[in-house]
Design a protein around this motif. Structure first.
Motif, PDB file in Angstrom:
ATOM      1  N   GLY A  85       0.768  -1.235   0.000  1.00  0.00           N
ATOM      2  CA  GLY A  85       0.000   0.000   0.000  1.00  0.00           C
ATOM      3  C   GLY A  85       0.797   1.281   0.000  1.00  0.00           C
ATOM      4  N   LEU A  86       2.106   1.206  -0.297  1.00  0.00           N
ATOM      5  CA  LEU A  86       2.913   2.424  -0.346  1.00  0.00           C
ATOM      6  C   LEU A  86       2.698   3.200  -1.638  1.00  0.00           C
ATOM      7  CD1 LEU A  86       6.264   1.302   1.303  1.00  0.00           C
ATOM      8  CD2 LEU A  86       4.821   3.207   2.031  1.00  0.00           C
ATOM      9  N   ILE A  87       2.377   2.508  -2.723  1.00  0.00           N
ATOM     10  CA  ILE A  87       2.116   3.176  -3.996  1.00  0.00           C
ATOM     11  C   ILE A  87       0.913   2.551  -4.679  1.00  0.00           C
ATOM     12  CG2 ILE A  87       4.578   3.712  -4.333  1.00  0.00           C
ATOM     13  CD1 ILE A  87       4.560   1.556  -6.590  1.00  0.00           C
ATOM     14  N   THR A  88       0.310   3.321  -5.579  1.00  0.00           N
ATOM     15  CA  THR A  88      -0.635   2.790  -6.559  1.00  0.00           C
ATOM     16  C   THR A  88      -0.153   3.275  -7.927  1.00  0.00           C
ATOM     17  OG1 THR A  88      -2.098   4.696  -6.221  1.00  0.00           O
ATOM     18  CG2 THR A  88      -2.620   2.668  -5.020  1.00  0.00           C
ATOM     19  N   THR A  89      -0.508   2.553  -8.961  1.00  0.00           N
ATOM     20  CA  THR A  89      -0.063   2.918 -10.307  1.00  0.00           C
ATOM     21  C   THR A  89      -1.238   2.907 -11.278  1.00  0.00           C
ATOM     22  OG1 THR A  89       0.492   0.622 -10.857  1.00  0.00           O
ATOM     23  CG2 THR A  89       2.262   2.001  -9.954  1.00  0.00           C
ATOM     24  N   SER A  90      -1.114   3.729 -12.312  1.00  0.00           N
ATOM     25  CA  SER A  90      -2.084   3.733 -13.404  1.00  0.00           C
ATOM     26  C   SER A  90      -1.325   4.037 -14.685  1.00  0.00           C
ATOM     27  CB  SER A  90      -3.189   4.772 -13.159  1.00  0.00           C
ATOM     28  OG  SER A  90      -2.631   6.066 -12.988  1.00  0.00           O
ATOM     29  N   ARG A  91      -1.926   3.733 -15.802  1.00  0.00           N
ATOM     30  CA  ARG A  91      -1.256   3.948 -17.083  1.00  0.00           C
ATOM     31  C   ARG A  91      -1.185   5.435 -17.389  1.00  0.00           C
ATOM     32  NH1 ARG A  91       2.317   1.135 -19.213  1.00  0.00           N
ATOM     33  NH2 ARG A  91       1.057  -0.694 -18.663  1.00  0.00           N
ATOM     34  N   TYR A  92       0.005   5.946 -17.698  1.00  0.00           N
ATOM     35  CA  TYR A  92       0.196   7.361 -18.012  1.00  0.00           C
ATOM     36  C   TYR A  92       0.335   7.567 -19.512  1.00  0.00           C
ATOM     37  CZ  TYR A  92       2.150  12.083 -17.932  1.00  0.00           C
ATOM     38  OH  TYR A  92       2.376  13.424 -18.148  1.00  0.00           O
ATOM     39  N   SER A  93       1.235   6.838 -20.119  1.00  0.00           N
ATOM     40  CA  SER A  93       1.407   6.870 -21.570  1.00  0.00           C
ATOM     41  C   SER A  93       2.083   5.568 -21.975  1.00  0.00           C
ATOM     42  CB  SER A  93       2.245   8.078 -22.009  1.00  0.00           C
ATOM     43  OG  SER A  93       3.558   7.999 -21.485  1.00  0.00           O
ATOM     44  N   LYS A  94       2.312   5.382 -23.232  1.00  0.00           N
ATOM     45  CA  LYS A  94       2.928   4.147 -23.696  1.00  0.00           C
ATOM     46  C   LYS A  94       4.289   3.945 -23.034  1.00  0.00           C
ATOM     47  CE  LYS A  94       4.235   1.607 -27.864  1.00  0.00           C
ATOM     48  NZ  LYS A  94       4.330   1.625 -29.339  1.00  0.00           N
ATOM     49  N   GLY A  95       4.428   2.821 -22.332  1.00  0.00           N
ATOM     50  CA  GLY A  95       5.691   2.497 -21.683  1.00  0.00           C
ATOM     51  C   GLY A  95       5.943   3.239 -20.391  1.00  0.00           C
ATOM     52  N   THR A  96       4.962   4.006 -19.908  1.00  0.00           N
ATOM     53  CA  THR A  96       5.151   4.808 -18.700  1.00  0.00           C
ATOM     54  C   THR A  96       3.959   4.637 -17.769  1.00  0.00           C
ATOM     55  OG1 THR A  96       6.393   6.463 -19.956  1.00  0.00           O
ATOM     56  CG2 THR A  96       5.594   7.113 -17.784  1.00  0.00           C
ATOM     57  N   LEU A  97       4.240   4.508 -16.504  1.00  0.00           N
ATOM     58  CA  LEU A  97       3.195   4.449 -15.481  1.00  0.00           C
ATOM     59  C   LEU A  97       3.172   5.751 -14.688  1.00  0.00           C
ATOM     60  CD1 LEU A  97       3.741   0.866 -13.965  1.00  0.00           C
ATOM     61  CD2 LEU A  97       1.900   1.574 -15.512  1.00  0.00           C
ATOM     62  N   LEU A  98       1.996   6.087 -14.187  1.00  0.00           N
ATOM     63  CA  LEU A  98       1.872   7.183 -13.234  1.00  0.00           C
ATOM     64  C   LEU A  98       1.909   6.567 -11.846  1.00  0.00           C
ATOM     65  CD1 LEU A  98       1.283  10.224 -12.691  1.00  0.00           C
ATOM     66  CD2 LEU A  98      -1.140   9.590 -12.581  1.00  0.00           C
ATOM     67  N   LYS A 100       1.606   6.952  -7.801  1.00  0.00           N
ATOM     68  CA  LYS A 100       1.089   7.777  -6.718  1.00  0.00           C
ATOM     69  C   LYS A 100       1.635   7.260  -5.400  1.00  0.00           C
ATOM     70  CE  LYS A 100      -3.062   9.339  -4.281  1.00  0.00           C
ATOM     71  NZ  LYS A 100      -4.527   9.179  -4.113  1.00  0.00           N
ATOM     72  N   LEU A 101       2.283   8.146  -4.640  1.00  0.00           N
ATOM     73  CA  LEU A 101       2.807   7.798  -3.326  1.00  0.00           C
ATOM     74  C   LEU A 101       1.677   7.977  -2.310  1.00  0.00           C
ATOM     75  CD1 LEU A 101       6.234   9.680  -3.528  1.00  0.00           C
ATOM     76  CD2 LEU A 101       5.689   7.356  -4.268  1.00  0.00           C
ATOM     77  N   GLU A 102       1.247   6.885  -1.712  1.00  0.00           N
ATOM     78  CA  GLU A 102       0.126   6.932  -0.781  1.00  0.00           C
ATOM     79  C   GLU A 102       0.563   7.509   0.566  1.00  0.00           C
ATOM     80  OE1 GLU A 102      -2.845   6.431  -1.668  1.00  0.00           O
ATOM     81  OE2 GLU A 102      -2.505   5.508  -3.644  1.00  0.00           O
ATOM     82  N   ASN A 103      -0.418   7.925   1.356  1.00  0.00           N
ATOM     83  CA  ASN A 103      -0.120   8.474   2.676  1.00  0.00           C
ATOM     84  C   ASN A 103       0.636   7.446   3.516  1.00  0.00           C
ATOM     85  OD1 ASN A 103      -1.463  10.924   2.165  1.00  0.00           O
ATOM     86  ND2 ASN A 103      -3.430  10.015   2.707  1.00  0.00           N
ATOM     87  N   VAL A 104       1.752   7.856   4.091  1.00  0.00           N
ATOM     88  CA  VAL A 104       2.647   6.890   4.737  1.00  0.00           C
ATOM     89  C   VAL A 104       2.084   6.337   6.044  1.00  0.00           C
ATOM     90  CG1 VAL A 104       4.748   7.801   3.690  1.00  0.00           C
ATOM     91  CG2 VAL A 104       3.947   8.745   5.867  1.00  0.00           C
ATOM     92  N   TRP A 105       1.047   6.969   6.617  1.00  0.00           N
ATOM     93  CA  TRP A 105       0.492   6.425   7.856  1.00  0.00           C
ATOM     94  C   TRP A 105      -0.518   5.308   7.588  1.00  0.00           C
ATOM     95  CZ3 TRP A 105      -0.694  11.511   6.339  1.00  0.00           C
ATOM     96  CH2 TRP A 105      -1.975  11.717   5.877  1.00  0.00           C
ATOM     97  N   GLU A 106      -0.827   5.032   6.323  1.00  0.00           N
ATOM     98  CA  GLU A 106      -1.843   4.041   6.017  1.00  0.00           C
ATOM     99  C   GLU A 106      -1.329   2.605   5.882  1.00  0.00           C
ATOM    100  OE1 GLU A 106      -3.929   5.480   2.616  1.00  0.00           O
ATOM    101  OE2 GLU A 106      -4.932   7.105   3.728  1.00  0.00           O
ATOM    102  N   PRO A 107      -0.160   2.354   5.271  1.00  0.00           N
ATOM    103  CA  PRO A 107       0.280   0.954   5.100  1.00  0.00           C
ATOM    104  C   PRO A 107       0.467   0.228   6.426  1.00  0.00           C
ATOM    105  CG  PRO A 107       1.499   2.394   3.616  1.00  0.00           C
ATOM    106  CD  PRO A 107       0.738   3.284   4.554  1.00  0.00           C
ATOM    107  N   PHE A 108      -0.194  -0.902   6.567  1.00  0.00           N
ATOM    108  CA  PHE A 108      -0.123  -1.676   7.804  1.00  0.00           C
ATOM    109  C   PHE A 108       1.290  -2.155   8.083  1.00  0.00           C
ATOM    110  CE2 PHE A 108      -0.299  -5.957   9.770  1.00  0.00           C
ATOM    111  CZ  PHE A 108      -0.752  -5.583  11.021  1.00  0.00           C
ATOM    112  N   CYS A 109       2.060  -2.463   7.039  1.00  0.00           N
ATOM    113  CA  CYS A 109       3.403  -3.009   7.249  1.00  0.00           C
ATOM    114  C   CYS A 109       4.295  -2.038   8.009  1.00  0.00           C
ATOM    115  CB  CYS A 109       4.051  -3.403   5.917  1.00  0.00           C
ATOM    116  SG  CYS A 109       4.617  -2.019   4.911  1.00  0.00           S
TER     117      CYS A 109
END
Length: 210
Positions: A85-98, A100-109
């Motif tokens: 849960g530290l990051i999420t990703t989505s398609r940005y352009s061909k060969g590239t992902l966007l 997103k750095l998630e809020n650091v207090w959320e990941p259980f690990c």
């Protein structure tokens, strides 16, 4: 941030292409449940999400070049960061992902790792306990914990019964360390102490808040 002397900083500014320094959360750098590769990848993503930005889109080929890894290894580390849960990703352009750095207090690990570090620091801050338990012993016990059934159960507790789970961790370590560790849990705040019960700080008990 990297610690540089004035001379080092001057030389870097004068001769280097990569002139900047980067910041990273120590809780992530020291997270017991993340691989070294996932930690370094997260650091690199943070360099691109500079300032107050929470997103970035470096090309995968560029990340592979920076880290000296293959496409398969990059995918493995990305999957690890997504899974915790530290990051999420989505398609940005061909060969590239966007990214997103998630809020650091959320990941259980991270909470899970901090509880283990809380126990370690509790032991290290008590002269009697620290004289009986070496860092090597602590390392072996932590490695054993990561292979234990209790660790695998953590994913079932991450949304409920957290106070019960934290005390189960304390009991597990208490048994192997030969000492008693107690905890209280309220709204993600944890207090731990050595001894038979939670007490106000005094000469015999040490409290640590998280």
């Amino acid at each position: 941030m990297s610690r540089l002397t004035d001379q080092e900083f001057s030389q870097v500014q004068h001769y280097f292409v990569n002139k900047g320094t980067s910041q990273s959360l120590v809780a992530i750098d020291r997270c017991i449940f993340l691989s070294i590769g996932a930690k370094q990848l997260y650091r690199n993503l943070c360099q691109y999400a500079y300032g107050n930005k929470k997103t970035c889109y470096p090309g995968q080929a560029l990340l592979m070049l920076e880290l000296g890894i293959s496409s398969a290894t990059l995918d493995k580390y990305l999957d690890e960061l997504r899974e915790v849960g530290l990051i999420t990703t989505s398609r940005y352009s061909k060969g590239t992902l966007l990214y997103k750095l998630e809020n650091v207090w959320e990941p259980f690990c991270l909470h899970h790792s901090e509880w283990i570090w809380m126990m370690i620091e509790l032991i290290r801050s008590d002269p009697d306990s620290y004289s009986r338990v070496s860092n090597t012993q602590i390392k072996k016990i932590v490695y054993e914990y990561k292979r234990s059934e209790l660790y695998n159960d953590s994913f079932d507790y991450c949304n409920e019964n957290m106070g019960e789970y934290v005390q189960r961790i304390c009991d597990w370590f208490s048994e192997r360390l030969g000492m008693r560790i107690n905890s209280t849990f309220n709204d993600w705040k944890v207090i731990m102490c050595l001894g038979p019960e939670i007490m106000v700080p005094n000469g015999n008990h040490i409290l640590h808040k998280y």
